[in-house]
Structure formats: C-alpha cells, structure tokens
Design a protein around this motif. Structure first.
Motif, PDB file in Angstrom:
ATOM      1  N   LEU A   1      50.003 -80.534 -46.439  1.00  0.00           N
ATOM      2  CA  LEU A   1      49.340 -80.788 -45.155  1.00  0.00           C
ATOM      3  C   LEU A   1      47.888 -80.301 -45.174  1.00  0.00           C
ATOM      4  O   LEU A   1      46.985 -80.989 -44.690  1.00  0.00           O
ATOM      5  CB  LEU A   1      50.117 -80.105 -44.025  1.00  0.00           C
ATOM      6  N   PHE A   2      47.645 -79.118 -45.743  1.00  0.00           N
ATOM      7  CA  PHE A   2      46.272 -78.619 -45.854  1.00  0.00           C
ATOM      8  C   PHE A   2      45.436 -79.539 -46.740  1.00  0.00           C
ATOM      9  O   PHE A   2      44.276 -79.854 -46.428  1.00  0.00           O
ATOM     10  CB  PHE A   2      46.267 -77.195 -46.417  1.00  0.00           C
ATOM     11  N   ILE A   3      46.000 -79.948 -47.866  1.00  0.00           N
ATOM     12  CA  ILE A   3      45.263 -80.827 -48.776  1.00  0.00           C
ATOM     13  C   ILE A   3      44.980 -82.166 -48.115  1.00  0.00           C
ATOM     14  O   ILE A   3      43.875 -82.721 -48.248  1.00  0.00           O
ATOM     15  CB  ILE A   3      46.065 -81.005 -50.083  1.00  0.00           C
ATOM     16  N   THR A   4      45.944 -82.699 -47.379  1.00  0.00           N
ATOM     17  CA  THR A   4      45.722 -83.953 -46.661  1.00  0.00           C
ATOM     18  C   THR A   4      44.615 -83.803 -45.628  1.00  0.00           C
ATOM     19  O   THR A   4      43.774 -84.699 -45.468  1.00  0.00           O
ATOM     20  CB  THR A   4      47.029 -84.398 -45.984  1.00  0.00           C
ATOM     21  N   THR A   5      44.597 -82.671 -44.938  1.00  0.00           N
ATOM     22  CA  THR A   5      43.525 -82.417 -43.970  1.00  0.00           C
ATOM     23  C   THR A   5      42.170 -82.387 -44.660  1.00  0.00           C
ATOM     24  O   THR A   5      41.185 -82.945 -44.163  1.00  0.00           O
ATOM     25  CB  THR A   5      43.776 -81.085 -43.245  1.00  0.00           C
ATOM     26  N   GLY A   6      42.106 -81.742 -45.822  1.00  0.00           N
ATOM     27  CA  GLY A   6      40.849 -81.689 -46.559  1.00  0.00           C
ATOM     28  C   GLY A   6      40.366 -83.065 -46.982  1.00  0.00           C
ATOM     29  O   GLY A   6      39.181 -83.391 -46.834  1.00  0.00           O
ATOM     30  N   HIS A   7      41.259 -83.865 -47.502  1.00  0.00           N
ATOM     31  CA  HIS A   7      40.857 -85.215 -47.916  1.00  0.00           C
ATOM     32  C   HIS A   7      40.511 -86.077 -46.706  1.00  0.00           C
ATOM     33  O   HIS A   7      39.643 -86.955 -46.800  1.00  0.00           O
ATOM     34  CB  HIS A   7      41.974 -85.857 -48.729  1.00  0.00           C
ATOM     35  N   THR A   8      41.178 -85.846 -45.584  1.00  0.00           N
ATOM     36  CA  THR A   8      40.826 -86.588 -44.367  1.00  0.00           C
ATOM     37  C   THR A   8      39.404 -86.264 -43.937  1.00  0.00           C
ATOM     38  O   THR A   8      38.655 -87.153 -43.507  1.00  0.00           O
ATOM     39  CB  THR A   8      41.814 -86.248 -43.236  1.00  0.00           C
TER      40      THR A   8
END
Length: 597
Positions: free
Chosen positions: A573-580
């Motif tokens: 979830l954190f990584i997805t937020t970063g890529h978003t």
C-alpha cells in the motif's frame, strides 16, 4: 579512381603514394584503442567511478562491521545496534537540510575534501577505540564502576554517526552535483553515469561485507578493525587525489552560483535592513512616501525590535539561523516541480519487501537455509543490475518521465506476487493473533485456528511465536542478513508455495525498483536549480530516513511471523501510494508542454 587502379590499367608496377593526411589517419587508427583507453583512464568519469567505488566499498564494510561490533560488545544483545540505528536515522532526519545547505554555500572542492576527511578520520578513530575496547574490555569495565565502558560505547556511536553524516554530505556533493556538471548537463551522459554509479553500489553491497566478514571470521574482531582502519587511510589518500584532479580538469566545477551568506557578524545589518524594508512597506500602504521620519514615540517599536534581535546571545542567534535554514530547506523541497516524484521515492522506503534482516529473518522461520538465502541475494543483485541497464534503454526510447511510468508499473506488477504469497498455501498469516482471545483457552485448543496456522512456521527455540528478530546468541550477522548458527530441527512447512512467491516477487521487483530510483534521481538532478541542489537533496535524504523508520515501527508493532503477511500488504500500500504520487507528477509534467503550446 585511385592511383593503384590507374597503374594496373597501364600495365605498370603498382606504386602507392600516400599523402600526409592518410598517414596521420592510419597512425591515429593504429593508436586509437590504446589512446582512447588512456584518455578515458585519465578522464573525470573514470576518476569519479574509482573514487565512488572506494567510498562505497568502505561504507558497506563499515556499516556491516559496526553492527557486528556493537552486538559483540554488548553481550550479544541488539540494544546498542538499535540505539545506533535510531541515532543515525534521527540525525539525518533532523540535519539533512542543514547538510544540504552547507553543500550549497561552500565551494565544491572544499565540501568534497571536508566530507571525505571527516568521514574517514571518524571511522579511523572509531576503529582505534573499538580495538582498545576489544583488547582491554575487562580492565575498562572495572574503571569508574563500569562507566568508562558506557563512555566508550557513546564515543563509538557518536563517531559512527558523524561518519554517516559526512558520507551523506559526500554523496549529495558527488552523486547529485558533481556528476551533473561533469556531464555538461547532457541528459544521455548523465543517465549513463547515474546507472554506472548504481551498478558499482550494487556490486559493493554484496562483495564488501563478504570481504570484511571473512577477515573477522578467519582472524578476529581486532584484526577486522585494523583492516577497516587501514582501508580508510588508504582510501582517504586515493580519493582526495582523484577528486582534486577531477576538480582541476573540469573548470566548470569551480563555478558555483552565489548563495546569500548569513554570518553572526552581519546579523545587525540584516535586521536593520529587514526593519527598514518593513518601514517602507508600511509607509507605502499608508500612502506616505515622503522622507523618513525621525524616531518618535509612535515608531519606537521598530528600534525595540531591532534591539531585541541584535542583543540576543550568539548561541541563540545561531540556533535561530539553524531553525530558519531547516524551515527554508523544507519549503524549498516542497515548492520544487519534482516534489511529488521525490515524495513517491521516499514512500518506497516503507517496506519489508527487501533483503534486510526483517525479510531474511522471516525466511528462516519458513525453513529457508542460509546458503539458499545467500544465493537469492546474489540473484537479486543481478536483477538490480538489470534494472540499471533497462533504465538507460528505456530513457533513450521513451524519455525520462515515461521511463518512470513503465518502471512503476513493472515494480507494482511484480509485487502482486508478494501479495499472492500472503494467501497462498504455506503462509503462516493468522489474523486471530491480532484479536484478543474471547476465552482463556481459545488460543491454545489443539484444534483451534492458531494451532492450525502455526504449523506452517519453522520452529525456533521450541516455540512458533518467535519474533522476526531473535536474540543474538544463536545468530551470525551479515550485511542485512541473519544467519542462524544452530538451527533447531523441526517440521518443515507443508508447502513452499508462499515463500517461493514472496521471493520471486521481491527479486523480480528490483528491476523496476532500481530503474524507478534512477529515474527520480535524474529528475531531481535536472529540475532543481544549482543553488538549491544540495539543500533539496538533503531534505530528500531526510524523507527517505523518515519513511525507513516507519517500516521498523511496523515490525515492532507486529513482530511475529504470523503478522508478516499484514506487513507485506501495508508495504504494498505504501509503495502504491508512492507510485501514485509519481503518476500525478508525470501527468502534470506531460500537461505542461501542452499548455505552453
């Protein structure tokens, strides 16, 4: 038609007459390869590569060795190592902007030489202290009722932290500033140098800890300290010479945009100028632009404010300046056009999906041997190198911003395998451990859910609910890896599908991860003005350390192997937020040219 053809047609003897230009061309051709190699070896790029390799090798050896030394010193306990990690992360978090501001305000050669000297001398002194402690530990413990030991531990941690801060400054100066100037702001050359430096970092990350680990294993910790001490002294001389030569042969490095200097001796003048500007602004708002009025009871507050500012003690004025510099640095970071890209990169640090002590510790609870883990680490290094190669290819074909988008999608796609591993056969995840038991024996029933799920966990010390980081007494520490010395025998997991999916996702994701990291690094290099390059990259380092601290807090909150699946999902979830965040930046970056046209 050539002279050879003319002679053959006339039936005469073939005689070749070569002009001076042809002879020069042949001479250049015969010496082109050695000549070009010699030019490259004397050029700034090669010197930067060698200097960077020496610095990275020393850093990797020291970071590995200091953790082992602290564990050995404190009775095979993790307390000193945890304190050291907290001090290092906290110092960079608080001082990152100040370090970057110092890099911006001083000449490049002065910054590089000072950082290099402070880093290597700190490690050298720290190694000497450690050697003395190892040799005379029993005597030291008897002095001052054991308080001398505490003093020695404090000195070691402080010196190691100073070395890390100096290393951060050197990294910002060389890899974020010097490289940009050396390449002449050529994007293609800049991408190539960034990729090469990252490849060097990947290789040294594997080989350097192995080298110093062998020395410490075959000899002793004292010999290991001596080896690191000698390496740093030799590295200091070589790096100093190479960086000095690069500074001489690249004249552009001596040119730096001016930054407003602030000194304690100028505080009064600056305060006076500030108050004068406020007076003019007030006068303009009131429509009074006449000559300055004499000091009266109505405007005496201005002089009082000036007096308050200039009468502050020097230490308070310096403290106000430090706080102001930190605030200005974070504001400068926030207003950068690549702010979202930098924040996206920082969010990628909040993850347990890497080859650190958390993931490898979990792997041991699932029955993975140390030799297999070492092999997996080698494969992950290869995939990291593949990511650097992919970055250069994609950047040439699709451009820098699109390279980040492709790398993000590849990274997230591979991490989906890690999410699948949480629910795959063999996964020990048990959400009931997070819920308070309703009955006293609900969690201990033979047929309960807990007992059913715990059988997938490789037993450690006779229990299945051991934390991911067990006591130091039964483990060897390598670089980001925990190797168990006496692995107790027990029942292996019913299925290895979960752990296979986990490491398959972690290893393949490194291709997109390092490509994305290089993309954001070059975006920061290209889009930050030269006068703010240091302070912005200093704040970026602070953000990286902050997000890295969060992932340790996550593990502390859920330390059991049965909780690891939850940590995996939170990490994704954190990584997805970063890529978003990066996707939002890419959208704005692509939209801007359209608006300009």
């Amino acid at each position: 038609m050539s002279q050879r053809a003319d002679a053959s047609q006339c039936g005469g003897v073939v005689v070749e007459f070569e002009s001076g230009e042809i002879k020069d061309a042949r001479a250049k051709q015969s010496t082109s390869i050695p000549g070009l190699a010699l030019i490259y070896l004397k050029g700034p790029k090669f010197l930067i590569y060698v200097s960077g390799a020496l610095s990275m090798w020393g850093d990797r050896m020291w970071h590995f060795a200091i953790s082992v030394f602290l564990i050995e010193l404190y009775g095979r306990n993790l307390l000193l190592t945890a304190v050291f990690g907290l001090v290092v992360a906290g110092s960079v978090l608080l001082l990152g902007a100040l370090i970057g501001d110092w890099v911006d305000r001083n000449p490049r050669n002065k910054v590089a030489h000072a950082s290099l000297f402070i880093q290597n001398i700190s490690v050298t002194i720290c190694s000497i202290v450690l050697m003395l402690v190892f040799l005379y530990k029993q005597r030291i413990e008897q002095i001052w009722d054991g308080w001398l030991t505490v003093v020695c531990y404090t000195v070691v941690i402080v010196l190691a932290d100073v070395a890390n801060l100096a290393s951060t400054a050197l990294t910002i100066a060389i890899q974020r500033d010097w490289i940009v100037v050396i390449t002449g702001y050529n994007r293609g050359h800049l991408a190539g140098m960034n990729a090469t430096m990252r490849r060097i970092d990947q290789v040294t990350n594997i080989l350097a800890p192995l080298a110093v680990g062998q020395v410490m294993t075959l000899a002793s910790n004292v010999v290991g300290c001596g080896f690191i001490l000698g390496w740093n002294l030799v590295s200091l001389i070589v790096e100093f010479f190479f960086l000095s030569r690069v500074y001489r042969i690249v004249p552009a490095l001596s040119i730096k945009p001016p930054v407003a200097e602030e000194d304690e001796d100028e505080d009064q003048d600056q305060a006076q100028a500030y108050l004068q500007r406020m007076e003019r602004r007030t006068a303009q708002e009131e429509g009074d632009v006449a000559e300055p009025q004499p000091l009266t009871e109505g405007n005496c507050n201005t002089s009082l404010n000036l007096k308050e500012i200039t009468n502050l003690p020097l230490c308070f004025r310096r403290f106000r300046w430090l706080v102001s510099t930190c605030k200005d640095g974070w504001r400068a970071y926030y207003r950068q056009p690549v702010f979202l890209a930098g924040m996206g990169l920082a969010f990628l640090y909040t993850t347990v999906l890497g080859f650190d002590c958390i993931t490898t510790g979990y792997a041991y609870t699932q029955g993975i041997s140390g030799s297999l883990l070492s092999l997996l680490m080698g494969v992950s290094a290869i995939t990291g190198l593949m990511g650097t190669v992919m970055f250069t290819r994609l950047r040439k074909t699709y451009g820098l911003v699109n390279t980040g988008i492709i790398s993000s999608c590849l990274h997230l796609g591979c991490l989906l395998l890690c999410v699948c591993s949480v629910f795959a056969p063999g996964s020990p995840m048990d959400l009931s451990l997070l819920i308070p038991s309703i009955t006293p024996n609900s969690s201990t029933e033979p047929g309960g859910m807990t007992s059913q799920r715990q059988k997938h966990t490789y037993p450690l010390r006779g229990g299945s609910n051991q934390p991911l980081l067990p006591d130091r007494s039964s483990i060897h520490w390598t670089n980001n890896t925990v190797l168990f010395e006496n692995m107790p025998s027990g029942t292996a997991p019913e299925s290895y599908i979960s752990i296979i999916l986990l490491f398959l996702g972690v290893i393949t994701a490194r291709i997109g991860l390092w490509s994305f990291d290089l993309t954001v690094t070059q975006l920061l290099q290209e889009n930050i003005c030269e006068s703010e390059r240091g302070v912005v990259n200093g704040v970026q380092s602070s953000m990286n350390y902050l997000m890295d601290l969060l992932h340790f807090i996550m593990v502390i909150s859920a330390p059991q192997p049965q909780h690891f699946g939850i940590l995996v999902i939170i990490s994704v979830l954190f990584i997805t937020t970063g890529h978003t965040m990066y996707f939002f930046y890419a959208h704005k970056a692509k939209r801007k040219p359209r608006l300009d046209t």
